[in-house]
Design an enzyme around this catalytic site. Sequence first.
Site, PDB file in Angstrom:
ATOM      1  N   ASP A  42       0.865  -1.164   0.000  1.00 10.85           N
ATOM      2  CA  ASP A  42       0.000   0.000   0.000  1.00 10.85           C
ATOM      3  C   ASP A  42       0.914   1.229   0.000  1.00 10.85           C
ATOM      4  O   ASP A  42       2.129   1.124   0.282  1.00 10.85           O
ATOM      5  CB  ASP A  42      -0.947   0.012   1.214  1.00 10.85           C
TER       6      ASP A  42
HETATM    7  C1  BGC Z   1      -5.063   3.296   0.163  1.00  7.61           C
HETATM    8  C2  BGC Z   1      -5.180   2.249  -0.925  1.00  7.61           C
HETATM    9  C3  BGC Z   1      -5.047   2.887  -2.278  1.00  7.61           C
HETATM   10  C4  BGC Z   1      -3.738   3.641  -2.341  1.00  7.61           C
HETATM   11  C5  BGC Z   1      -3.485   4.312  -3.682  1.00  7.61           C
HETATM   12  C6  BGC Z   1      -3.860   4.195  -0.013  1.00  7.61           C
HETATM   13  O1  BGC Z   1      -3.945   5.301   0.819  1.00  7.61           O
HETATM   14  O2  BGC Z   1      -5.020   2.664   1.416  1.00  7.61           O
HETATM   15  O3  BGC Z   1      -6.405   1.575  -0.817  1.00  7.61           O
HETATM   16  O4  BGC Z   1      -5.117   1.917  -3.277  1.00  7.61           O
HETATM   17  O5  BGC Z   1      -3.750   4.646  -1.330  1.00  7.61           O
HETATM   18  O6  BGC Z   1      -4.307   5.391  -3.851  1.00  7.61           O
END
Ligand code: BGC
Length: 759
Positions: A259
Amino acid sequence: MKKALLILSSAALLAACQSGNPQLGKSSLDKVLKAMTLEEKVHFLIGTSETIVPGAAGTTYSIERLGIPSIVLADGPAGLRIEPVREGDANTYYCTHFPIATLLASTWNQELVEQVGFAMGQEVHEYGADVYLAPALNIHRHPLNGRNFEYYSEDPVVAGKTAAAYVRGVQKNDVGTAIKHFAYNNQETNRTGNDAVISRRAQREIYLKGFEITVKEAEPWTVMTSYNKINGTYTSQSYDLVTTVLRDEWSFKGAVMTDWFSGDDGAAQIAAGNDMLQPGTDLQYEQIMAALKDGSLSEAQLDVCVRRCLELVLRSPKAKGYAFGNNPDLVAHAAVTRQSALEGMVLLENKGVLPLKGAGKVALFGCTSYDFIPGGTGSGNVNRAYTVSLLDGLKNAGFTVDESKKDVYLKHIADELAAYKASLPKDGSADFYPVPRPSELDLSASELAASARNNDLAIITFGRNSGEFFDRTRADFSLSDKERKILNDVTAAFHRAGKKVIVVLNVGGVIETASWKNIPDAVLLAWQAGQEGGNSVTDILTGKQSPSGRLPMTFPVDLMDAGSSANFPIDSDTGVYFTNRRVDIGQKDVDRTVYAEDIYVGYRWFDKKGLDVSYPFGFGLSYTTFEYSDPAVKASGDGLEASVKVTNTGNVAGKEVVQLYVSAPAGGLDKPVRELKAYAKTRELQPGQSEVVTMKVDAYSLASFNEGSSAWEAAAGEYAIAFGASSRDLRQTVPFTLAQGKSWPAHDVLAPKQPVQKL
Ligand code: BGC
């Protein structure tokens, strides 16, 4: 300018080919890998901040001399998240806002979820993205998790089956998915540092099970690890999780990405088998280089990740040279979202008022009636072209809506929004945050009496919004004083005039219902139903389709009844504290969350404790009634096959969801009272029509995880197989004997440092 660059880069490519460099897709992966320098390899595993599709979350590193293109990763899960407008470009790039994940799970219809996934995947493909960062399937451990709307259920079978259907649908477009957040991402409070302390059994049976089902049934291209730690180690740095369980036990063949900005050691992530670090930082580059230099990470380990990322790039539309048109069929997809939303709305109460008979004159109350919420906020928000409000939905269907209060409501909403925005920091850092719902208007008794005289019906909508970074609060869980007052006053005025009142819940998660649900004449849980929300709600209210949504979670009487409430950072944004009902298990702050309820999450807890609930797991009313008959269970493979006949005994067409609950033989491991093992939705049955539904459960799905032997074990003996219309409405029960026990060994990994002290 763009064209010149393209010509240049194809010239460079040609030159590269001529110079004898292997090319991805043309030469073997071995050759490409061998031709990469160490620096190139490390860069390749780390994302870049390059913008290819504006608004997409990330990109991978391109190496032109080896024909390795950059691929685009873009968010979901309620639709593709990209920027809708681009500088100097008159075209727009809106995406369809589909219903939130929780609504999709509430359909209990895997075929339908697959169709929705297919439509989403088309937008991913047509807007030039390669991997869709969805679906998200963490367990609804607690009602207040701010991201529950992006997740499916408190039950791993519903979560896993729904996610698998979604992945199949999206990937039919030859684009990838990233199932997330692997795993145990059950709270937003301190999400990047929190240590989830969970027993091995609860991990296996509850928190990992949905991922296991999805990986095995749908083969997602990628998996995204989560922010949090598991028993002391960041998930992205856990070899046990990312390699031993995911790859060795479940045979996952794709790539794993982090993530965004997660973990604290890039080298440890690579060593764990977390192949790609997103969105990539210089620090991670340095950490990996340093580890390679001091020998704590080998180039062979690095190559394992590089190869998997090359495989990912190779199968992408980008590598295949797909010429995307930036022109997905948004009109067709609007129809998909409108229709799919119908099946996930849950009718909670109905004292004979629904479906509405004839189009009368409707008075609308509650700010949200005028300003429908299509979905949650944060990375799960979708930049749609419009949202149909309830007001517009009703008008589209030919209702006369009393618009005398419309301007007052809209001005009030706009004023409160402006005041909120003015209170935010000017640097944009809070732009991503959930916008608080406007307060309700004060309406006088005489205004309400006049409204009741002039209209045939009142609809009150209550809205809730949430998203990344924050968990919801106790205040958000309950109706506010003003909401209660509106409910009481409107109902009193309309009932006095002999008119009915309907409450619509435009919410992304569980709210308190027990104290007020009997006041209005009907309650429809519409969830956040995407951009066509107002039309979908109207379709249900008018009976275009009978409601067939069922709750994928329990609605408790009291928030504190949930087992997880003892260890959830409730009201964390008003000063972190834990409730005084917390047992003393050594939890000091939000750095650690002890999952002391263990496997007893959701209905498993309420059933074990024999607690009353407001609405049980699996519950939902219909405009018709169903009878279950001829239940049968027989041995099939190493498990069982169960079937039951469902007959529509009411007056209108409808679909029924049959839920198969299994109670294990006594003795051996402590077991939940019952657990959902399979479910099926009938086709639309006309009055009097029947369908026999059949569900299979193999022995592995009957098994529990024995920590002592580190094995899955299906005990021999007599199981009770119940066909339920909800977890507390079991219509038929049949015994089934598993003649021989069976076990499946698993690795003894992911143990907490000390045994979890259970509630
Ligand atoms: C989130 C993810 C997301 C990623 C990219 C993160 O803050 O937890 O779910 O895919 O950002 O935007």
